[in-house]
Scaffold this active site. Structure first.
Site, PDB file in Angstrom:
ATOM      1  N   PHE A 113       0.877  -1.237  -0.081  1.00 42.83           N
ATOM      2  CA  PHE A 113      -0.129  -0.270   0.088  1.00 42.83           C
ATOM      3  C   PHE A 113       0.909   1.128  -0.164  1.00 42.83           C
ATOM      4  CE2 PHE A 113      -4.816   0.557   1.221  1.00 42.83           C
ATOM      5  CZ  PHE A 113      -5.054  -0.496   0.428  1.00 42.83           C
ATOM      6  N   GLN A 226      -7.999  14.381   3.816  1.00 43.21           N
ATOM      7  CA  GLN A 226      -7.473  13.554   2.792  1.00 43.21           C
ATOM      8  C   GLN A 226      -8.253  13.531   1.597  1.00 43.21           C
ATOM      9  OE1 GLN A 226      -6.743   9.020   3.126  1.00 43.21           O
ATOM     10  NE2 GLN A 226      -4.765   9.891   2.993  1.00 43.21           N
ATOM     11  N   HIS A 228      -8.463  11.223  -1.863  1.00 41.16           N
ATOM     12  CA  HIS A 228      -8.031  10.119  -2.553  1.00 41.16           C
ATOM     13  C   HIS A 228      -7.585  10.299  -3.857  1.00 41.16           C
ATOM     14  CE1 HIS A 228      -7.661   5.684  -3.521  1.00 41.16           C
ATOM     15  NE2 HIS A 228      -7.649   5.498  -2.155  1.00 41.16           N
ATOM     16  N   LEU A 238     -14.910   5.188  -4.755  1.00 42.98           N
ATOM     17  CA  LEU A 238     -13.364   4.870  -4.501  1.00 42.98           C
ATOM     18  C   LEU A 238     -13.255   3.737  -5.467  1.00 42.98           C
ATOM     19  CD1 LEU A 238     -11.192   5.479  -2.686  1.00 42.98           C
ATOM     20  CD2 LEU A 238     -11.870   3.367  -1.421  1.00 42.98           C
ATOM     21  N   GLU A 241      -6.894   1.998  -3.409  1.00 44.55           N
ATOM     22  CA  GLU A 241      -5.575   1.776  -3.635  1.00 44.55           C
ATOM     23  C   GLU A 241      -4.764   0.368  -3.772  1.00 44.55           C
ATOM     24  OE1 GLU A 241      -3.559   4.678  -0.885  1.00 44.55           O
ATOM     25  OE2 GLU A 241      -2.134   3.131  -0.402  1.00 44.55           O
ATOM     26  N   ARG A 272      -0.857   9.337  -0.510  1.00 44.83           N
ATOM     27  CA  ARG A 272      -2.138   9.744  -1.181  1.00 44.83           C
ATOM     28  C   ARG A 272      -1.955  10.982  -1.620  1.00 44.83           C
ATOM     29  NH1 ARG A 272      -6.680   6.121   2.054  1.00 44.83           N
ATOM     30  NH2 ARG A 272      -5.971   4.324   1.046  1.00 44.83           N
ATOM     31  N   HIS A 337     -11.760  12.011   0.838  1.00 47.91           N
ATOM     32  CA  HIS A 337     -11.770  10.705   1.141  1.00 47.91           C
ATOM     33  C   HIS A 337     -11.772  10.417   2.819  1.00 47.91           C
ATOM     34  CE1 HIS A 337     -11.571   6.089   0.961  1.00 47.91           C
ATOM     35  NE2 HIS A 337     -10.141   6.210   1.649  1.00 47.91           N
ATOM     36  N   ARG A 372      -2.887  10.467   6.210  1.00 51.14           N
ATOM     37  CA  ARG A 372      -2.985   9.013   6.669  1.00 51.14           C
ATOM     38  C   ARG A 372      -2.596   8.042   5.655  1.00 51.14           C
ATOM     39  NH1 ARG A 372      -7.086   4.979   6.049  1.00 51.14           N
ATOM     40  NH2 ARG A 372      -8.240   6.217   4.501  1.00 51.14           N
TER      41      ARG A 372
HETATM   42  C1  LIG Z   1     -15.192   4.168   0.395  1.00 48.83           C
HETATM   43  C2  LIG Z   1     -14.048   4.098   1.537  1.00 48.83           C
HETATM   44  C3  LIG Z   1     -13.136   2.780   1.522  1.00 48.83           C
HETATM   45  C4  LIG Z   1     -12.378   2.952   2.720  1.00 48.83           C
HETATM   46  N1  LIG Z   1     -11.306   1.970   2.604  1.00 48.83           N
HETATM   47  C5  LIG Z   1     -10.289   1.606   3.637  1.00 48.83           C
HETATM   48  C6  LIG Z   1      -9.457   0.827   3.692  1.00 48.83           C
HETATM   49  O1  LIG Z   1      -9.380  -0.085   2.665  1.00 48.83           O
HETATM   50  N2  LIG Z   1      -8.725   0.674   4.907  1.00 48.83           N
HETATM   51  C7  LIG Z   1      -8.650   1.516   5.718  1.00 48.83           C
HETATM   52  O2  LIG Z   1      -8.011   1.439   6.633  1.00 48.83           O
HETATM   53  N3  LIG Z   1      -9.562   2.424   5.553  1.00 48.83           N
HETATM   54  C8  LIG Z   1     -10.647   2.580   4.733  1.00 48.83           C
HETATM   55  N4  LIG Z   1     -11.398   3.549   4.928  1.00 48.83           N
HETATM   56  C9  LIG Z   1     -11.576   4.453   6.040  1.00 48.83           C
HETATM   57  C10 LIG Z   1     -12.246   3.779   7.147  1.00 48.83           C
HETATM   58  O3  LIG Z   1     -13.280   2.766   6.454  1.00 48.83           O
HETATM   59  C11 LIG Z   1     -12.980   4.615   8.115  1.00 48.83           C
HETATM   60  O4  LIG Z   1     -12.214   5.703   8.597  1.00 48.83           O
HETATM   61  C12 LIG Z   1     -13.527   3.741   9.146  1.00 48.83           C
HETATM   62  O5  LIG Z   1     -14.132   2.623   9.193  1.00 48.83           O
HETATM   63  C13 LIG Z   1     -14.326   4.629  10.166  1.00 48.83           C
HETATM   64  O6  LIG Z   1     -15.089   3.787  11.202  1.00 48.83           O
HETATM   65  P1  LIG Z   1     -15.700   4.716  12.266  1.00 48.83           P
HETATM   66  O7  LIG Z   1     -16.239   3.367  13.386  1.00 48.83           O
HETATM   67  O8  LIG Z   1     -15.006   5.589  12.952  1.00 48.83           O
HETATM   68  O9  LIG Z   1     -16.958   5.224  11.505  1.00 48.83           O
HETATM   69  P2  LIG Z   1     -18.015   4.701  10.537  1.00 48.83           P
HETATM   70  O10 LIG Z   1     -18.219   3.286  10.201  1.00 48.83           O
HETATM   71  O11 LIG Z   1     -18.157   5.668   9.567  1.00 48.83           O
HETATM   72  O12 LIG Z   1     -19.437   4.642  11.678  1.00 48.83           O
HETATM   73  C14 LIG Z   1     -20.083   5.928  12.072  1.00 48.83           C
HETATM   74  C15 LIG Z   1     -21.340   5.674  12.816  1.00 48.83           C
HETATM   75  O13 LIG Z   1     -21.773   6.806  13.695  1.00 48.83           O
HETATM   76  C16 LIG Z   1     -23.193   6.754  13.630  1.00 48.83           C
HETATM   77  N5  LIG Z   1     -23.577   8.226  13.534  1.00 48.83           N
HETATM   78  C17 LIG Z   1     -23.035   9.302  13.039  1.00 48.83           C
HETATM   79  N6  LIG Z   1     -23.697  10.342  13.478  1.00 48.83           N
HETATM   80  C18 LIG Z   1     -24.799   9.883  14.511  1.00 48.83           C
HETATM   81  C19 LIG Z   1     -25.763  10.734  15.009  1.00 48.83           C
HETATM   82  N7  LIG Z   1     -26.050  12.074  14.886  1.00 48.83           N
HETATM   83  N8  LIG Z   1     -26.548   9.886  15.710  1.00 48.83           N
HETATM   84  C20 LIG Z   1     -26.427   8.914  16.130  1.00 48.83           C
HETATM   85  N9  LIG Z   1     -25.459   7.886  15.056  1.00 48.83           N
HETATM   86  C21 LIG Z   1     -24.748   8.666  14.413  1.00 48.83           C
HETATM   87  C22 LIG Z   1     -23.564   6.126  12.113  1.00 48.83           C
HETATM   88  O14 LIG Z   1     -24.896   5.713  12.146  1.00 48.83           O
HETATM   89  C23 LIG Z   1     -22.524   4.833  12.253  1.00 48.83           C
HETATM   90  O15 LIG Z   1     -22.839   3.993  12.687  1.00 48.83           O
HETATM   91  C24 LIG Z   1     -12.489   3.575   3.757  1.00 48.83           C
HETATM   92  C25 LIG Z   1     -13.327   4.796   3.730  1.00 48.83           C
HETATM   93  C26 LIG Z   1     -14.155   4.808   2.659  1.00 48.83           C
HETATM   94  C27 LIG Z   1     -15.223   6.102   2.665  1.00 48.83           C
END
Ligand SMILES: Cc1cc2nc3c(=O)[nH]c(=O)nc-3n(C[C@H](O)[C@H](O)[C@H](O)COP(=O)(O)OP(=O)(O)OC[C@H]3O[C@@H](n4cnc5c(N)ncnc54)[C@H](O)[C@@H]3O)c2cc1C
Length: 559
Positions: A113, A226, A228, A238, A241, A272, A337, A372
């Site tokens: 990566f 970031q 992407h 997306l 990568e 990135r 991203h 990142r």
């Molecule tokens: C398309 C894409 C591909 C990616 N690929 C990778 C990868 O291959 N490798 C990597 O390391 N990272 C990757 N990332 C980044 C990574 O996926 C995220 O940073 C990570 O999954 C975020 O997890 P989280 O638990 O912090 O938030 P999230 O999974 O975004 O969850 C947020 C939660 O908060 C809740 N929420 C938000 N606001 C409220 C509110 N007001 N009231 C109640 N609930 C709320 C939502 O319902 C949800 O359940 C990618 C990101 C994207 C967008």
């Protein structure tokens, strides 16, 4: 109605669920989420999760790559926690049931990566997040974690001594209720939808950052957004990568692999920020295809490898661009991203407000600094879900629940506010305010920034804030009022947009993802520090805090 739990976790993505699992044996923990847990953005992660499993690899090498990738703005003590615990986090999830891709001998496969010295990224084809989230959700169910699904958190209730709980409304009933607890963990994910061109889910609106900001907790390093390099032209979905990790090439309109002019050693696998700027520069200087995009070419990998390693990418290209990457190159351009910045907290998720913790993409500990590395964010959710869960448990040992009265009063106020918002029938539509905010951020706070654009952006965002206060919702339904949710998210995003732009104006240097055309050099003398933005008496104040340095000396960054 007032619900009571020991601890409330807001967010059911990987970080929220992992935190809840950690707490579930000893405490009454509940998770609130605005969508079904499996629709959290974690499910969309494609490329993989980093861990130094390789024989010649080490946590120190992983830490070094992370700190260098971060343009030295990461806190090295937090990076140490991330990288030292990477292997156990991945193995734990593997034992829980995640079907990682494997090598011929049955061991976990790892792909190269960007910005990494070793192939360090474990993956489940190009659907890693989908696998990890389903597995982690199963564990949360097994531990009987209480989940309030489709509840939107509207405010935190606290005074200077700490948290009383929060208010939330149920999408199904339209009813606002109170939740009392001794601790609240914000795990609400990123704020990508502040921008128009983004790979993020439509729900990634930074609600947790806005909740913290409006409770007097600082936001940190929010100018580091970031972009992407490879998002599908047209829809900005997306293109992982992992496609370059598997050997994909980037080519300009002349068919040249232009990365040789920008990062001759690492080529397409430079970090990135560097690849995104290279693509934008090619397009600006007239070497973009149709002046809009460049090509991501994976054809030489062959049909078998594409079908085995990049099946999701191929499907997206077929359905959203009408092309098969086995036969044609993929048109790509940079898009927002990831949010490196977030709620200011220490490496155990503790914020300035007693009882309030943050974890995952919404937090800023800071392990990603100014940029990142791919694969480090999924890792952050699992490692720090575990760490923050433990820390919250220790905090709860010494806490008594505070009174419920404050939460009951807050419910009353929020009901009034929402009622008046729903009743506003005259005025411009919220959606036009949202589209303008997206355009301002794309055009004036994107990959390349300068003083004039940023000052204009600040004025326009403030003006949009005033227009929001007069805009109409256009939907008066009590139940399933999605327009109300979109409006509350927009209000949060306008707050965040202002913080991003303010941080970017004040940081007069170029570092990682924050690139100022008028200050193209990194300036360690004045800016090797974290930006903090705090809301006091409705005014945003900018201050700074030191970066925690460590074993890796601050050096020039080249690839
Ligand atoms: C398309 C894409 C591909 C990616 N690929 C990778 C990868 O291959 N490798 C990597 O390391 N990272 C990757 N990332 C980044 C990574 O996926 C995220 O940073 C990570 O999954 C975020 O997890 P989280 O638990 O912090 O938030 P999230 O999974 O975004 O969850 C947020 C939660 O908060 C809740 N929420 C938000 N606001 C409220 C509110 N007001 N009231 C109640 N609930 C709320 C939502 O319902 C949800 O359940 C990618 C990101 C994207 C967008």
């Amino acid at each position: 109605m007032v619900y009571e739990h020991d601890v409330l976790v807001v967010g059911a993505g990987l970080s929220g669920l992992r935190t809840a699992i950690e707490l579930s044996d000893e405490y009454d923990v509940a998770v609130l989420t605005k969508v079904h847990p499996l629709r959290s953005h974690s499910v969309a992660a494609q490329g993989g999760i980093n861990a130094s499993l390789g024989e010649d690899d080490s946590w120190e090498a992983h830490a070094f790559d992370t700190v260098k990738g971060a343009d030295y703005l990461a806190d090295q003590d937090a990076v140490e926690v991330l990288t030292k615990n990477a292997t156990s986090a991945v193995i734990e999830n593997e034992h829980w049931g995640t079907a990682f891709s494997r090598k011929g001998d049955g061991s976990l496969a790892q792909r190269p990566f960007g910005g990494a010295m070793f192939p360090r990224t474990c993956y489940a084809a190009d659907r890693t997040g989908h696998n990890l989230l389903h597995t982690t959700f199963e564990q949360a169910l097994r531990k009987a974690v209480k989940i309030y699904s489709e509840w939107f958190v509207t405010s935190l209730v606290a005074d200077k001594d700490g948290i009383f709980g929060l208010t939330a409304f149920s999408l199904a009933t339209g009813q606002v209720d109170g939740f009392c607890s001794s601790a609240v963990v914000l795990a609400t994910g990123g704020f990508g939808r502040v921008f128009g061109k983004s790979t993020n889910a439509i729900i990634n609106t930074g609600d947790g950052c806005a909740l913290a900001l409006n409770s007097g907790v600082p936001l940190k390093d929010m100018e580091f957004v970031q972009f992407h390099p490879t998002t599908l032209f047209g829809s900005n979905i997306l293109m992982t990568e992992g496609a370059r990790g598997e050997g994909g090439h980037l080519k300009n309109s002349e068919g040249k692999r232009f990365m040789e002019d920008y990062a001759p050693d690492q080529m397409e696998l430079a970090p990135r920020d560097i690849v995104a700027r290279a693509i934008r520069t090619e397009i600006r200087e007239g070497r973009g295809v149709e002046n809009e995009y460049v090509h991501l070419d994976v054809r030489h990998l062959g049909e078998t490898k594409i079908k085995e390693r990049l099946p999701g990418i191929r499907e997206i290209c077929i359905h959203f661009a009408g092309l098969d990457p086995i036969e044609e190159p993929i048109p790509v351009q940079p898009g927002q991203h990831y949010s490196m910045g977030g709620i200011d907290c220490d490496k155990e998720g503790t914020t300035k407000l007693p009882g309030l913790f943050a974890v995952g993409e919404t937090s800023c500990m800071s392990v990603h600094g100014a940029n990142r590395l791919g694969g480090n964010s999924l890792l952050e959710t699992l490692v720090f879900g575990h760490v923050v869960g433990k820390r919250v448990g220790e905090y709860l040992e010494n806490q008594r629940r505070r009174s419920n009265k404050e939460v009951e009063e807050a419910v009353f106020d929020i009901r009034q506010n929402l009622q008046s918002l729903v009743m506003r029938e005259e005025g411009e539509l919220m959606s036009s305010v949202r589209m303008e905010m997206n355009a301002v951020m794309d055009e004036k706070a994107g990959v390349f920034r300068n003083e004039e654009d940023l000052q204009q952006a600040l004025a326009e965002i403030r003006d949009l804030g005033q227009r929001f206060d007069r805009a109409a919702l256009g939907q008066t339904d009590e139940r399933f009022n999605y327009a109300l949710i979109r409006a509350l998210e927009l209000k949060n995003m306008l707050d965040i947009a202002e913080v991003i732009v303010l941080g970017a104006i004040h940081r007069k240097e170029s570092r990682g993802a924050h690139w100022r055309e008028d200050y193209p050099e990194r300036n360690d003398t004045d800016y090797l520090k974290h930006t903090l933005v705090t809301k006091e008496d409705d005014e945003l104040k900018v201050s700074y805090s030191p970066v925690t340095l460590g074993q890796f000396e601050v050096k020039e960054r080249s690839y």
